[in-house]
Write an enzyme that holds these catalytic residues in place. Sequence first.
Site, PDB file in Angstrom:
ATOM      1  N   GLU A 225       0.813  -1.226   0.000  1.00 46.75           N
ATOM      2  CA  GLU A 225       0.000   0.000   0.000  1.00 46.75           C
ATOM      3  C   GLU A 225       0.846   1.275   0.000  1.00 46.75           C
ATOM      4  O   GLU A 225       0.712   2.131   0.884  1.00 46.75           O
ATOM      5  CB  GLU A 225      -0.981  -0.033   1.182  1.00 46.75           C
ATOM      6  CG  GLU A 225      -1.875  -1.258   1.132  1.00 46.75           C
ATOM      7  CD  GLU A 225      -2.729  -1.440   2.381  1.00 46.75           C
ATOM      8  OE1 GLU A 225      -2.678  -0.593   3.275  1.00 46.75           O
ATOM      9  OE2 GLU A 225      -3.456  -2.458   2.444  1.00 46.75           O
TER      10      GLU A 225
ATOM     11  N   ASN B 234       2.094  -4.500  -3.416  1.00 49.53           N
ATOM     12  CA  ASN B 234       0.726  -4.963  -3.185  1.00 49.53           C
ATOM     13  C   ASN B 234      -0.137  -3.730  -2.884  1.00 49.53           C
ATOM     14  O   ASN B 234       0.179  -2.950  -1.995  1.00 49.53           O
ATOM     15  CB  ASN B 234       0.769  -5.912  -1.964  1.00 49.53           C
ATOM     16  CG  ASN B 234      -0.508  -6.666  -1.740  1.00 49.53           C
ATOM     17  OD1 ASN B 234      -1.135  -7.153  -2.688  1.00 49.53           O
ATOM     18  ND2 ASN B 234      -0.906  -6.809  -0.477  1.00 49.53           N
TER      19      ASN B 234
ATOM     20  N   HIS C 252     -10.208  -6.007  -2.455  1.00 54.65           N
ATOM     21  CA  HIS C 252     -11.246  -5.947  -1.408  1.00 54.65           C
ATOM     22  C   HIS C 252     -12.449  -5.234  -2.027  1.00 54.65           C
ATOM     23  O   HIS C 252     -12.511  -4.007  -2.075  1.00 54.65           O
ATOM     24  CB  HIS C 252     -10.730  -5.172  -0.194  1.00 54.65           C
ATOM     25  CG  HIS C 252      -9.630  -5.877   0.525  1.00 54.65           C
ATOM     26  ND1 HIS C 252      -9.825  -7.072   1.192  1.00 54.65           N
ATOM     27  CD2 HIS C 252      -8.312  -5.578   0.667  1.00 54.65           C
ATOM     28  CE1 HIS C 252      -8.673  -7.456   1.732  1.00 54.65           C
ATOM     29  NE2 HIS C 252      -7.745  -6.581   1.417  1.00 54.65           N
TER      30      HIS C 252
ATOM     31  N   GLU D 233      -5.838 -10.531  -2.059  1.00 52.56           N
ATOM     32  CA  GLU D 233      -6.641 -10.412  -0.830  1.00 52.56           C
ATOM     33  C   GLU D 233      -8.132 -10.353  -1.147  1.00 52.56           C
ATOM     34  O   GLU D 233      -8.867  -9.498  -0.634  1.00 52.56           O
ATOM     35  CB  GLU D 233      -6.224  -9.152  -0.053  1.00 52.56           C
ATOM     36  CG  GLU D 233      -4.745  -9.104   0.279  1.00 52.56           C
ATOM     37  CD  GLU D 233      -4.344  -7.924   1.151  1.00 52.56           C
ATOM     38  OE1 GLU D 233      -5.227  -7.245   1.723  1.00 52.56           O
ATOM     39  OE2 GLU D 233      -3.128  -7.677   1.266  1.00 52.56           O
TER      40      GLU D 233
ATOM     41  N   ASP E 127     -11.934 -10.401  -1.263  1.00 53.42           N
ATOM     42  CA  ASP E 127     -13.214 -10.600  -0.572  1.00 53.42           C
ATOM     43  C   ASP E 127     -14.235  -9.664  -1.196  1.00 53.42           C
ATOM     44  O   ASP E 127     -13.885  -8.703  -1.873  1.00 53.42           O
ATOM     45  CB  ASP E 127     -13.113 -10.439   0.957  1.00 53.42           C
ATOM     46  CG  ASP E 127     -12.426  -9.186   1.432  1.00 53.42           C
ATOM     47  OD1 ASP E 127     -12.455  -8.175   0.705  1.00 53.42           O
ATOM     48  OD2 ASP E 127     -11.856  -9.213   2.545  1.00 53.42           O
TER      49      ASP E 127
END
Length: 374
Positions: free
Chosen positions: A160, A202, A238, A266, A268
Amino acid sequence: MAVAGCTAIMCVTALLALTQPWADDGPPTDAGELPALARAHGVDLGVAVAVEPLLWDGGYQDVVEGHYTSLTAENTMKWEHVQPERGVFEWSGPDTVVHFAESHGMDLRGHTLLWHNQQPSWLSEGVWTSAELREVLREHMEALMGRYQGRIGAWDVINEPFEDGGPFLRENLWYQVLGEDYIAEALWMAHEVDPEARLYINEFNIEGGGAKSDALYALASDLLDRGVPLHGIGFQSHFVHGQVPENLAETMTRFTDLGLEVTVTELDVRIAEPVSEEAIQEQREEFRHVVAACLDVSGCRGVTVWGVGDAHSWIPEWFPGYDAATPFDEDYEPKPALWGMVDALSREPSERSAGSRRRGTGRVPGGTRRRPVR
Ligand code: G3I
């Protein structure tokens, strides 16, 4: 093996048809075949795990070993857990995750080395010269990457780096002390510590394009032009139900065209409460779409889901009013989202599969970047 007139797969499928509300257009195959399907496509299907349930919860263990090919430590390899005091390293959590993966023939992703969150106070509140901070970073990398060298194939070295909304670099500790080239410095350092590891940046909110995605693209291009050992981009993914970007494969291809690999790191898909059955059904297509996008992009190495089940997801704590973001419910029962991933992986493996899993990228560390041959 035939039992009482049906094979194991037929029996499971028949049982699901009786018990699952989505059985009408139901699973083309058994979810227990997910690891084999993923491997047949040459991709990893991973999951982020917590240490305690991985040690003690049989239901959790069954989901992990039965459906995934790769593990990411959700928290325990982060700085505050690994090095809570300077020079004091805590290996029980990371070792648990690595041991579980290795004893089940699974791959590992390393998460994460430089991040603005989950830093121990001695690090985040310290007053550092650039030389001291470099020394601290090297000690940390040598300890953590060194311990698992040859066992963790890919690392989220930089996590990030852009402000939440982008497109500017986040002025984190590393930026403040080392300057904006901390990213290149850290990648070089990681490469020296583990020359075989695939090194990633990432990031989130880049998946559908836009200013932040463009800024990351510009950063990655610049790093590659300078020969910096950057191998991949992690698309955190996300997502919010109803807002999964259509153009995910297109955005990934932009980066793979640079000679990089990409991974959905990641995944979801959070649903606003009250969570309706309709939304749960629609989530199936959203998980299918993401896995299919990865299969559509030859440089995509895999998809990791962020959390084993809804009971262990970070979402309710961090996004009050949202829930049900993972493919298993609070009792570890599979949700339609799981069948969405099965749907995507059930297609015929294409040529990308053969030999693609361990293929190198188009760039040469320290040398001239090779453009991928088309
Ligand atoms: O460590 C304390 C523990 O001492 C205490 O007993 C416990 C009580 O709840 O809390 C523990 O801290 C929790 C920590 O995870 C565990 O390491 C925090 O409450 C919790 O908020 C924290 O959340 C994690 C979050 O990163 C922190 O930023 C989530 O589990 C984790 O899923 C999340 O992961 C990040 C990725 O690393 C990077 N991308 C975004 C993603 C979601 O934020």
